[in-house]
Design a protein around this motif. Structure first.
Motif, PDB file in Angstrom:
ATOM      1  N   UNK A  39       6.429  -7.250  -2.222  1.00 39.76           N
ATOM      2  CA  UNK A  39       6.345  -7.159  -0.770  1.00 39.76           C
ATOM      3  C   UNK A  39       5.001  -6.550  -0.416  1.00 39.76           C
ATOM      4  N   UNK A  40       4.331  -7.100   0.601  1.00 40.27           N
ATOM      5  CA  UNK A  40       3.028  -6.581   0.970  1.00 40.27           C
ATOM      6  C   UNK A  40       2.795  -6.762   2.467  1.00 40.27           C
ATOM      7  N   UNK A  41       2.547  -5.650   3.143  1.00 46.28           N
ATOM      8  CA  UNK A  41       2.138  -5.665   4.537  1.00 46.28           C
ATOM      9  C   UNK A  41       0.895  -4.791   4.639  1.00 46.28           C
ATOM     10  N   UNK A  42       0.360  -4.653   5.824  1.00 34.60           N
ATOM     11  CA  UNK A  42      -0.851  -3.854   6.011  1.00 34.60           C
ATOM     12  C   UNK A  42      -0.642  -2.390   5.629  1.00 34.60           C
ATOM     13  N   UNK A  43       0.542  -1.836   5.857  1.00 34.65           N
ATOM     14  CA  UNK A  43       0.796  -0.401   5.633  1.00 34.65           C
ATOM     15  C   UNK A  43       1.791  -0.114   4.516  1.00 34.65           C
ATOM     16  N   UNK A  44       2.250  -1.163   3.802  1.00 41.14           N
ATOM     17  CA  UNK A  44       3.286  -0.954   2.787  1.00 41.14           C
ATOM     18  C   UNK A  44       3.181  -2.017   1.687  1.00 41.14           C
ATOM     19  N   UNK A  45       3.447  -1.599   0.441  1.00 41.91           N
ATOM     20  CA  UNK A  45       3.560  -2.530  -0.681  1.00 41.91           C
ATOM     21  C   UNK A  45       4.741  -2.091  -1.540  1.00 41.91           C
ATOM     22  N   UNK A  46       5.409  -3.063  -2.119  1.00 42.06           N
ATOM     23  CA  UNK A  46       6.467  -2.792  -3.086  1.00 42.06           C
ATOM     24  C   UNK A  46       6.108  -3.528  -4.358  1.00 42.06           C
ATOM     25  N   UNK A  47       6.173  -2.811  -5.491  1.00 44.77           N
ATOM     26  CA  UNK A  47       5.877  -3.415  -6.789  1.00 44.77           C
ATOM     27  C   UNK A  47       7.109  -3.371  -7.672  1.00 44.77           C
ATOM     28  N   UNK A  63       7.752   1.878  -4.026  1.00 49.58           N
ATOM     29  CA  UNK A  63       7.352   1.628  -2.646  1.00 49.58           C
ATOM     30  C   UNK A  63       6.107   2.458  -2.362  1.00 49.58           C
ATOM     31  N   UNK A  64       5.050   1.824  -1.869  1.00 49.04           N
ATOM     32  CA  UNK A  64       3.783   2.471  -1.546  1.00 49.04           C
ATOM     33  C   UNK A  64       3.559   2.381  -0.047  1.00 49.04           C
ATOM     34  N   UNK A  65       3.255   3.520   0.577  1.00 50.48           N
ATOM     35  CA  UNK A  65       2.992   3.558   2.016  1.00 50.48           C
ATOM     36  C   UNK A  65       1.610   4.138   2.259  1.00 50.48           C
ATOM     37  N   UNK A  66       0.821   3.461   3.117  1.00 44.17           N
ATOM     38  CA  UNK A  66      -0.561   3.836   3.382  1.00 44.17           C
ATOM     39  C   UNK A  66      -0.656   4.776   4.572  1.00 44.17           C
ATOM     40  N   UNK A  72      -2.397   7.096  -0.155  1.00 48.35           N
ATOM     41  CA  UNK A  72      -1.159   6.351  -0.361  1.00 48.35           C
ATOM     42  C   UNK A  72      -0.087   7.308  -0.886  1.00 48.35           C
ATOM     43  N   UNK A  73       1.101   7.203  -0.337  1.00 45.76           N
ATOM     44  CA  UNK A  73       2.264   7.936  -0.853  1.00 45.76           C
ATOM     45  C   UNK A  73       3.198   6.911  -1.462  1.00 45.76           C
ATOM     46  N   UNK A  74       3.849   7.277  -2.580  1.00 42.40           N
ATOM     47  CA  UNK A  74       4.742   6.325  -3.223  1.00 42.40           C
ATOM     48  C   UNK A  74       6.007   7.000  -3.716  1.00 42.40           C
ATOM     49  N   UNK A  75       7.024   6.163  -3.913  1.00 44.65           N
ATOM     50  CA  UNK A  75       8.317   6.639  -4.389  1.00 44.65           C
ATOM     51  C   UNK A  75       8.929   5.576  -5.287  1.00 44.65           C
ATOM     52  N   UNK A  76       9.491   6.033  -6.405  1.00 47.20           N
ATOM     53  CA  UNK A  76      10.179   5.131  -7.330  1.00 47.20           C
ATOM     54  C   UNK A  76      11.623   4.981  -6.873  1.00 47.20           C
TER      55      UNK A  76
END
Length: 146
Positions: A39-47, A63-66, A72-76
């Protein structure tokens, strides 16, 4: 448990933030694993990353949030095997003519997983993540190193 790794790149904060936001950067965060952007948007990505750790194969979703400053902040997404909670950040700060990059991981293991058993593998993981991130952020256009 908390871990941190810092390094400097010879790029402006704006250039570093632009590179950090690219899909390829997130694929290279886990250099020895197969990672895909789901998933990829301007302010968020999921890997989703396929990995092997502690003798087991698994899939990790992050989940990565810009932030507005390029950080960037991320959470597993924790599956209950090892981690109760695992999150972190990639912070960018101007430093002279370049940028200081700070990678942080913080997590709590499940009750039956003592932290000392996971500390070594996590230290190796943050080192690999920082190395992949550094390689990506120091590359010039055309594939040449800065």
């Amino acid at each position: 448990m908390r871990m941190e790794k810092r390094f400097d790149v010879k790029r402006s904060l704006e250039e570093t933030a632009r590179l950090l936001a690219e899909d390829e950067t997130f694929v290279q965060l886990f250099p020895e694993s197969q990672t895909e952007i789901v998933e990829s948007t301007e302010r968020h990505k999921t890997t989703r990353t396929h990995y092997r750790a502690l003798g087991r194969e698994g899939v990790a979703t992050f989940h990565f949030d810009f932030e507005d400053d390029g950080s960037v902040h991320f959470e597993k997404v924790c599956d209950g095997r090892v981690w109760r909670e695992l999150c972190g950040s990639i912070k960018l700060q101007p430093r002279g003519e370049g940028t200081r990059v700070q990678l942080e991981l913080e997590g709590r293991t499940r009750p039956l997983v003592p932290e000392f058993t996971i500390r070594g593998p996590m230290q190796e993981q943050i080192e690999r993540m920082a190395a992949g991130l550094r390689r990506r952020l120091q590359k010039r256009a055309g594939g040449k190193r800065a």
